[in-house]
Design a protein around this motif. Structure first.
Motif, short mmCIF file in Angstrom:
data_model
loop_
_atom_site.label_atom_id
_atom_site.label_comp_id
_atom_site.label_asym_id
_atom_site.label_seq_id
_atom_site.Cartn_x
_atom_site.Cartn_y
_atom_site.Cartn_z
N ASN A 280 0.84 -1.23 0.17
CA ASN A 280 0.02 -0.12 0.17
C ASN A 280 0.93 1.31 0.02
O ASN A 280 0.47 2.41 -0.30
CB ASN A 280 -0.94 -0.07 1.28
N LEU A 281 2.08 1.18 0.12
CA LEU A 281 2.87 2.19 0.59
C LEU A 281 3.77 2.45 -0.76
O LEU A 281 4.58 3.49 -0.84
CB LEU A 281 3.89 2.12 1.48
N ALA A 282 3.62 1.40 -1.90
CA ALA A 282 4.60 1.43 -2.90
C ALA A 282 4.13 2.44 -4.10
O ALA A 282 3.14 2.01 -4.48
CB ALA A 282 4.66 0.21 -3.43
N SER A 283 4.89 3.74 -4.29
CA SER A 283 4.19 4.41 -5.13
C SER A 283 4.49 4.05 -6.69
O SER A 283 5.61 3.44 -7.05
CB SER A 283 5.11 5.79 -4.74
N PRO A 284 3.33 4.49 -7.26
CA PRO A 284 3.26 4.11 -8.82
C PRO A 284 4.70 4.78 -9.65
O PRO A 284 5.29 4.56 -10.70
CB PRO A 284 2.25 4.29 -9.35
N ASP A 285 4.98 6.03 -8.85
CA ASP A 285 6.10 6.92 -9.61
C ASP A 285 7.44 6.36 -8.96
O ASP A 285 8.47 7.00 -9.69
CB ASP A 285 5.84 8.16 -9.08
N PHE A 286 7.51 5.47 -8.18
CA PHE A 286 8.85 5.08 -7.85
C PHE A 286 9.37 3.47 -8.25
O PHE A 286 8.65 2.68 -8.17
CB PHE A 286 8.93 5.21 -6.24
N ASP A 287 10.62 3.78 -8.79
CA ASP A 287 11.05 2.25 -9.10
C ASP A 287 12.67 2.32 -9.15
O ASP A 287 13.22 2.95 -9.48
CB ASP A 287 10.37 1.93 -10.71
#
Lengths: 284, 75, 494, 291
Positions: free
Chosen positions: C143-150
């Motif tokens: 739930n804390l994994a941002s779609p903008d972060f990889d």
């Protein structure tokens, strides 16, 4: 007669020569600091000249308008003043006790306490850090990064010194004066406040001043025992040595700002120093 | 410096001293323990530097213990 | 009378300090007001609420550098507006930062929720299990994994922050190479070119060999003397009391002579040639002699210069060429308030010995230092989930370009293509392009878990070589012997 | 007679604070000094080492060099401060026009933070924009580079310390001179003693307690000097100004050798205590003799 006039004149010339030299030598580094603080970065490497040709205000304005720097300044003032007050009050009580009671072992206390000031400080940072973060802990609150933490810590350095200073002065106050007051029906605290304090006032003043200066100037512990909220101006000074070219101009400006309060302070109270700084070593 | 009887000169705290021992200064019990500890550390350090390759450190400890007893009782 | 004055004075001071205490309490409250959220709640808001992070304060420590200051002054308030999480970033001097971060993690006190990890110290931290495995933490909290972060969007620099299994322990926040800078105005001056060619029999150009570098240095020092200029042939980061000189020698100079990893043999942890190391090898001695020899062509402040002052000397126009940390390239080339050589800064690869470039190209060697750092999450942090959000926030592509312009650092491939970055790139003789294309030729510090302990033992000998107290050969012989002894002492290579 | 309880009660806060923030850390350092403890060594955690740290210390060349250098520094700078301070204090006893102005300007360095002193002197001595190297070169042709020449660095550090602390010495001695009874001096002059005799046989003995006190204070602080030297030379060139405080800092902080550094710190504390204790005894003896 004539030779004595000559000698006198020579004496005056020597006296003023000596003092002029001393003042020049004393002032030049401070003056140079101000010169540098008035220069911009690109002017720094111009050929050294002792004149202030232009004044680059951002060196001063940038820190002065920075809320973080303002907080440093306020912290330094609060910590130094509170510490000096605390130290002066405690030293007054302690030396009164040492001077008026026969406490077994008390005459050794003085040397024991002053030894705390002698240790090379670096190795003591870790234990004090641990004590502040682990021992003094109420919920999430710790002494780390609080003004109180530094105020207490500086007592280690200032109190022994203060006790030493005050002890000699306190011993110089005749016990008869206390006793006369007792006979008049005064209580212990009244005697302390009305009889003793006025007599040791120069000593209290000098204790306050020296403690204040020390607390204002301390760096190592202030840097390591604070993080954001209780940082002092000396740690701000160190932070100005940053990666992209040392900010000499700004650093000089901060250093100048840092000595200003101490300076104003000193000018006002300077005359008490000479009467208070005898450590009781010379008794009349 | 001042006439006898001047209250300033009556040391407000009396040292709890004994008649002089072999130490050149007047001492109370704290002082003598302190001197013993200082001597103990000093001798041990010198021992480690110069003598330990021949005689173990226990030698210094025994020596210092004796010295300490002597200082505290007779100093 | 005296008593009266004193009482008044003390009274004023007490009053003063009380007023000031009041101010102090008021200062932190003066935070920039959060802009009102537009439309529906953003992803950050939702994530922050789901981890009940709103109103939480997280605290970090970093070195007072432009990238860190940008994070503190720009990113932290923006993040607070998005999530309601307050970020207090303490920026301080390099030594102090390490001391405090290590004290905190060592004692497990949990003061800092994120710490700056320089590329060279991560192995020390990993060996002590100071850091949280971010890959794992992200997997545990979908739930804390941002779609903008990889993690995949970062440059290969992120490999420095991986353990043996490929788990990541830090979000890169700055990276740059230590580069060879030279003065375009001097190197391109026809009169100077002619004089140089007449004297040395070949054309003036940025050096590709050490001999050429030395010729350039000699020539420009002489040129400065002849023309009454405050100009010398080279910079030397040769502070005789600071770790920076150790780093310049072992991470920038020695590799160009083919001496890698500080000359330490990682098979058996030995430094001396007799034991299979290379710290006092002939190549290393040649490198040190070359570098110390440069001092006579360097401005007089060289033996007091750390990375800061080297950049300052170059920016003041006092050196014709030199090894300068790339993070300074942008401001030296573009900021007229701080630099006298704006527009005149050329960027090139450092000179190397024969065979070194080939070794760097095939990956068995390197030609200089690729430095940088990340923000990591200490195990002792009490707000790990909220801090994770912050680390993801600074790891978005959208915040990178402004950050790169403010601090000449690049950690993501996509940042190179941003118009803002390309604009600066043009002004800095294509520093960013060079970093992008040739970056793989550079490498960070070797993965030593004993990094700082060993540096402390070796650096006095480098200082003594710089001050002339020891010859280059003696200094390295003694340094290697001391390094061997210290490694045994630390439990390596019995 | 008054009960002692009240006396102890007055002393209690002082002792309590000193015990918690002074003595407790000392015990911890004592404890750590008995262990091998470097978080970045191959063996994690504290390893019992008994007195091994001290055993290593007495053979540690770098440590002993640093100790010797510190002693030399303290001796040289305190001697200069004392002689200069005494001279200046004597001129200040008599009132002369401008005295207050001189005194006020002269004590300025006293209020500066050591770290600011170091920074200021760095600004003065950096080749390129500092006036000292510039004018030394221009007027005397002296090549002055703190980063290169060990002797220059050491002398500059001494000079900086003298600059910073002579005002304190002067003020203390001045306070002593002011408080000194005037009659014996006047009597001696009436009896025909010359200035030197008065100084040697009256002033010096009467000032002895103050002198010893000043030496005590200055010695104590000079032996643990760190901030200003670190800011000016960081201990360089090489190890020429790496005084014991800086040496310990390097061992404890960047090297994180907590056990060894603690032992080192205690050993230095020991030497300082012994030195100061001897002075203290001398002080007490002088005090007794006068009574």
């Amino acid at each position: 007669m004539k030779s004595s006039v000559m000698r006198n004149a020579l004496g005056w010339v020597g006296l003023y020569g000596l003092w002029t030299t001393m003042i020049v030598v004393t002032i030049i580094p401070i003056y140079w600091m101000i010169v540098v603080s008035a220069r911009s970065r690109v002017e720094l490497f111009d050929a050294p000249t002792l004149l202030i040709k232009s004044f680059y205000a951002p060196n001063y304005l940038k820190p002065l308008t920075d809320p973080i720097f303002q907080r440093y300044l306020v912290n330094s003032l609060v910590i130094a003043t509170s510490n000096a007050l605390l130290v002066t009050a405690l030293a007054l009580l302690a030396t009164y006790a040492l001077s008026r009671w026969r406490l077994p072992g008390a005459d050794n206390i003085f040397f024991w306490t002053i030894t705390q000031r002698m240790a090379p400080p670096a190795a003591f940072v870790l234990p004090i850090f641990l004590i502040y973060t682990r021992v003094f802990k109420i919920g999430d609150w710790t002494l780390f990064d609080t003004q109180l933490g530094l105020i207490l810590l500086y007592c280690v350095f200032n109190l022994p010194f203060a006790v030493w200073l005050m002890k000699g002065i306190m011993d110089g106050i005749p016990v008869e004066l206390d006793e006369a007051a007792f006979v008049d029906g005064a209580g212990r605290w009244t005697v302390l406040a009305r009889v003793v304090v006025p007599l040791v006032a120069p000593g209290l003043a000098i204790t306050f001043i020296l403690s204040w200066i020390f607390a204002w100037n301390e760096y190592l512990f202030a840097a390591n025992l604070t993080s954001v909220n209780a940082r002092t101006i000396t740690t701000g000074l160190a932070a100005f040595v940053s990666v992209t070219g040392t900010n000499w101009g700004e650093m000089a400006a901060v250093a100048t700002l840092a000595i200003l309060p101490a300076l104003i302070f000193l000018v006002f109270v300077q005359r008490y120093i000479v009467t208070g700084l005898t450590f009781g070593a010379v008794k009349e | 410096m001042a006439e006898p009887g001047n209250p300033k000169l009556v040391a407000p705290v009396q040292h709890k001293t004994r008649p002089r021992g072999f130490l050149p200064i007047e001492t109370n019990r704290f002082d003598r323990i302190f001197i013993s500890v200082i001597a103990w550390i000093g001798i041990s350090l010198l021992w480690m530097r110069f003598l330990e390759s021949w005689i173990p450190l226990w030698g210094a400890t025994v020596l210092c213990l004796l010295l300490a007893i002597l200082i505290v009782r007779k100093g | 009378m005296f008593k009266h004055k004193l009482t008044v004075m003390l009274g004023i001071l007490v009053l003063f300090s009380m007023v000031l205490s009041g101010c102090a309490a008021a200062v932190p409250a003066a935070q920039p007001a959060a802009p009102a959220a537009e439309g529906e709640a953003s992803w950050w808001k939702t994530a922050s609420q789901s981890a009940s992070c709103e109103g939480v304060t997280i605290r970090g420590i970093s070195e007072s550098t432009p990238p860190s200051n940008f994070a503190r002054e720009t990113l932290a308030p923006a993040f607070q507006a998005e999530t309601g999480i307050t970020v207090e970033l303490e920026t301080t001097s390099w030594d102090e930062m390490y001391n405090k971060a290590i004290n905190d993690m060592q004692a497990g006190t949990g003061i800092y929720d994120f710490v700056y990890i320089e590329q060279d110290i991560i192995y020390q931290y990993l060996a002590n299990n100071y850091l949280v495995n971010l890959t794992q933490l992200l997997a545990d909290n979908p739930n804390l994994a941002s779609p903008d972060f990889d993690f995949a969007k970062f440059t290969s620099f992120i490999d420095n922050f991986k353990d043996a299994d490929g788990n990541i322990y830090g979000v890169p926040m700055e990276a740059f190479v230590k580069i060879y800078l030279y003065r375009l105005d001097l190197f391109n001056d026809p009169a100077i070119q002619e004089a140089f060619a007449a004297e040395y029999g070949y054309d003036l150009a940025p050096a590709t060999t050490h001999q050429q570098y030395q010729d350039n240095a000699t020539f420009f020092t002489q040129y400065g003397t002849d023309n009454g200029l405050e100009l010398w042939g080279t910079t030397v980061q040769g502070n005789t009391g600071h770790a920076s000189s150790f780093y310049e020698f072992f991470e920038s100079i020695a590799p160009t002579f083919g001496v890698y990893n500080w000359g330490i043999n990682s098979e058996n942890w030995k430094a001396t040639v007799e034991n299979g190391g290379g710290m006092n090898s002939d190549a290393a001695k040649e490198a040190l002699a070359f570098w110390v020899g440069l001092l006579q062509y360097a401005p007089p402040e060289a033996t007091q210069s750390t990375w800061d002052e080297v950049a300052a000397s170059f920016a003041a126009g006092r050196a014709a060429q030199g090894w300068v940390y790339g993070e300074n390239a942008a401001w030296i080339a573009t900021d007229p308030d701080r630099s006298k050589v704006v527009g005149n800064v050329g960027v090139a690869l450092p000179p190397v010995s024969e065979g070194v470039m080939e070794a760097a190209a095939d990956g068995s060697g390197y030609i200089g230092y690729y430095d940088g750092g990340s923000f990591g999450l200490p195990v002792s942090s009490k707000n790990q989930q909220c801090t994770l959000l912050w680390l993801e926030y600074i790891g978005q592509e959208s915040v990178q370009a402004d950050w790169a312009v403010a601090g000449s650092r690049i950690v993501m491939e996509s940042t190179y293509d941003d118009p803002k970055v390309q604009e600066v790139d043009a002004k800095t003789d294509n520093y960013y392009t060079l970093m992008k294309d040739e970056g793989p030729l550079f490498r960070g510090a070797p993965p030593f878990p004993f990094h700082s302990a060993l540096r402390e033992v070796v650096q006095p000998f480098i200082w003594k070589a710089l001050s002339g107290e020891l010859t280059a050969a003696d200094a390295l012989d003694q340094a290697a012997a001391a390094a061997d002894a210290e490694l045994v002492n630390l439990g390596y290579g019995q | 007679m008054r009960s002692n309880r009240m006396g102890w009660a007055l002393l209690a806060p002082t002792l309590a604070i000193l015990a918690v923030v002074g003595f407790l850390p000392f015990l911890y350092v004592l404890y750590v000094g008995l262990f091998d403890w470097n978080p970045f060594s191959n063996q994690l955690g504290m390893q019992w080492a008994a007195v091994n740290n001290y055993r290593r210390l007495v053979f540690d060349g770098a440590f002993l060099d640093s100790l010797w250098r510190t002693g030399l520094f303290a001796f040289v700078s305190v001697s200069i401060e004392l002689s200069l301070g005494f001279l200046l204090a004597q001129t200040l006893v008599k009132n002369f026009p401008g005295r207050t102005v001189f005194r006020t300007l002269y004590v300025l360095p006293l209020v500066m933070a050591p770290i600011a002193v170091g920074a200021t002197w760095r600004l003065l001595t950096i080749p390129g924009f500092g006036p000292i190297p510039y004018f030394l070169d221009k007027w005397f042709g002296i090549d002055y580079r703190l980063g290169t020449f060990a002797d220059q660095a050491f002398l500059t550090v001494v000079l900086m310390d003298v600059w910073h602390w002579t005002p304190f010495v002067t003020l203390t001695l001045l306070a002593g001179l002011t408080a000194m009874p005037k009659e014996p001096l006047e009597q001696a002059q009436v009896d025909g003693a010359n200035r030197w005799q008065v100084f040697r046989y009256l002033t010096i003995p009467m000032m002895m307690p103050v002198l010893l006190t000043v030496i005590f204070i200055r010695l104590m602080d000079a032996l643990r000097v760190v901030d200003e030297v670190f800011m000016l030379t960081s201990g360089g060139p090489g190890t020429a100004t790496q005084f014991i405080g800086i040496h310990i800092y390097r061992v404890v902080v960047p090297k994180t050798d907590y056990g060894y550094g603690s032992a080192m710190s205690l050993l230095v504390l020991y030497f300082t205590i012994v030195l100061c204790w001897l002075l203290f005894i001398a002080l007490a003896q002088v005090g007794k003799q006068r009574e």
